[in-house]
Design a protein around this motif. Sequence first.
Motif, PDB file in Angstrom:
ATOM      1  N   ALA A 158     -27.309 -88.387  13.771  1.00 44.25           N
ATOM      2  CA  ALA A 158     -28.424 -89.193  13.512  1.00 44.25           C
ATOM      3  C   ALA A 158     -27.774 -90.203  12.770  1.00 44.25           C
ATOM      4  CB  ALA A 158     -29.505 -88.160  13.109  1.00 44.25           C
ATOM      5  N   VAL A 159     -28.587 -91.130  12.855  1.00 41.09           N
ATOM      6  CA  VAL A 159     -28.417 -91.954  11.805  1.00 41.09           C
ATOM      7  C   VAL A 159     -29.435 -91.886  10.632  1.00 41.09           C
ATOM      8  CG1 VAL A 159     -27.963 -94.741  11.948  1.00 41.09           C
ATOM      9  CG2 VAL A 159     -28.305 -93.577  14.227  1.00 41.09           C
ATOM     10  N   ARG A 160     -28.325 -92.964   9.277  1.00 43.19           N
ATOM     11  CA  ARG A 160     -28.464 -92.248   8.409  1.00 43.19           C
ATOM     12  C   ARG A 160     -30.026 -93.945   7.624  1.00 43.19           C
ATOM     13  NH1 ARG A 160     -23.377 -92.131   7.297  1.00 43.19           N
ATOM     14  NH2 ARG A 160     -22.851 -94.099   6.642  1.00 43.19           N
ATOM     15  N   SER A 161     -29.895 -94.811   8.678  1.00 43.08           N
ATOM     16  CA  SER A 161     -30.461 -95.370   7.691  1.00 43.08           C
ATOM     17  C   SER A 161     -32.256 -95.364   8.258  1.00 43.08           C
ATOM     18  CB  SER A 161     -30.352 -96.686   8.254  1.00 43.08           C
ATOM     19  OG  SER A 161     -30.048 -96.966   9.379  1.00 43.08           O
ATOM     20  N   HIS A 162     -32.308 -94.389   9.470  1.00 46.26           N
ATOM     21  CA  HIS A 162     -33.732 -93.893   9.977  1.00 46.26           C
ATOM     22  C   HIS A 162     -34.412 -92.556   9.299  1.00 46.26           C
ATOM     23  CE1 HIS A 162     -33.261 -97.292  13.417  1.00 46.26           C
ATOM     24  NE2 HIS A 162     -31.774 -97.029  13.217  1.00 46.26           N
ATOM     25  N   SER A 163     -34.076 -92.840   8.737  1.00 47.16           N
ATOM     26  CA  SER A 163     -34.769 -91.748   7.767  1.00 47.16           C
ATOM     27  C   SER A 163     -36.009 -90.956   8.314  1.00 47.16           C
ATOM     28  CB  SER A 163     -35.419 -92.090   6.379  1.00 47.16           C
ATOM     29  OG  SER A 163     -37.133 -93.231   6.758  1.00 47.16           O
ATOM     30  N   GLU A 164     -36.597 -91.506   9.266  1.00 53.29           N
ATOM     31  CA  GLU A 164     -37.826 -90.527   9.587  1.00 53.29           C
ATOM     32  C   GLU A 164     -37.302 -89.288  11.116  1.00 53.29           C
ATOM     33  OE1 GLU A 164     -40.788 -89.914   9.816  1.00 53.29           O
ATOM     34  OE2 GLU A 164     -40.808 -91.054   7.312  1.00 53.29           O
ATOM     35  N   THR A 165     -35.857 -89.908  11.568  1.00 52.12           N
ATOM     36  CA  THR A 165     -35.588 -89.059  12.658  1.00 52.12           C
ATOM     37  C   THR A 165     -34.913 -87.584  11.727  1.00 52.12           C
ATOM     38  OG1 THR A 165     -33.568 -90.263  12.326  1.00 52.12           O
ATOM     39  CG2 THR A 165     -34.656 -90.453  14.404  1.00 52.12           C
TER      40      THR A 165
END
Length: 304
Positions: free
Chosen positions: A203-210
């Motif tokens: 996952a990517v930290r900046s994409h909080s919805e994921t």
Amino acid sequence: MHWMNRESLDLNLLRLFEAVYRLGSVSLAAEALGLSQPAASQGLTRLRLTLGDALFVRAHGRMRPTLRAERLAGVVQPSLTAIQDVLKEEDTFDPSHSKMTLRMHMNDIGEARLLPELMAALHPAAPGIRVHTTPLPHGEIADALETGAIHFALGFLPSISGTERVELLRDRYAVVVRAGHPMASAAKGKTTIQDLRKLEYVAVRSHSETLRILQQLGLDGRLVLTSAHFMALPAIIARTDLAVVMPQAIARRFLDAKRYALLPADLPRSMFTVSMHWSRRFEADPALQWIRRLFVGLFEDKGR
């Protein structure tokens, strides 16, 4: 300078003063301003009383300014010209001659989804416009829009309030794995929550919805990699049995269907909207109105 009743010194009186100064005549000033001569004379009398100075004296058939009027004219004339220039600005924008820098909030996935179409349309129509994108923390976006530090914020930004906005796209989150993944070949109909719990994730930290989806499914403990950027994740997925939650439209558009597979899973609250946000302060700006129309024309209703 002796000022009396300063609240009575309005723009119309200053326009009258400038016209008398420029034309040397009360009657000519009245004609130029569309006033009757008595109204112009009354206005000049009011201005004289307000400023405590004669302002003009008749000499050789003209109204000659006093020293104080000369000093006042040096301020009033350029000020009125500047005000009139602003008031007469056309509510139009010529993109072909613009040299503005368009500043926007976008994250990396937003750039991948929106910038190719935007630049393909923008650059031919407005070759002098420069585009600068930057990902801001969500808590800073509203203030950046209000101060003009950025012109627009684009993305799924449910925490942003107090802005004007228009919806551009709708999408949903999906689970992506490599094409030869055992789960991809085994999924005949639907991938169940139990199936998803067998996977490990990146996952990517900046994409909080994921991250929110993984947490809601109780899968946050299955995270093997949390990275700062999205760019490396497709290559990682292609070489491992790891999975990633990402926007479905991005997966279908940018990932090779021969190398990647979307698992048919129902994720909680997976639908989301990509909107364009701006400040009410800049609602009427002709350049920004033109750019908003460009965005809406390119993206509105797509992906719905």
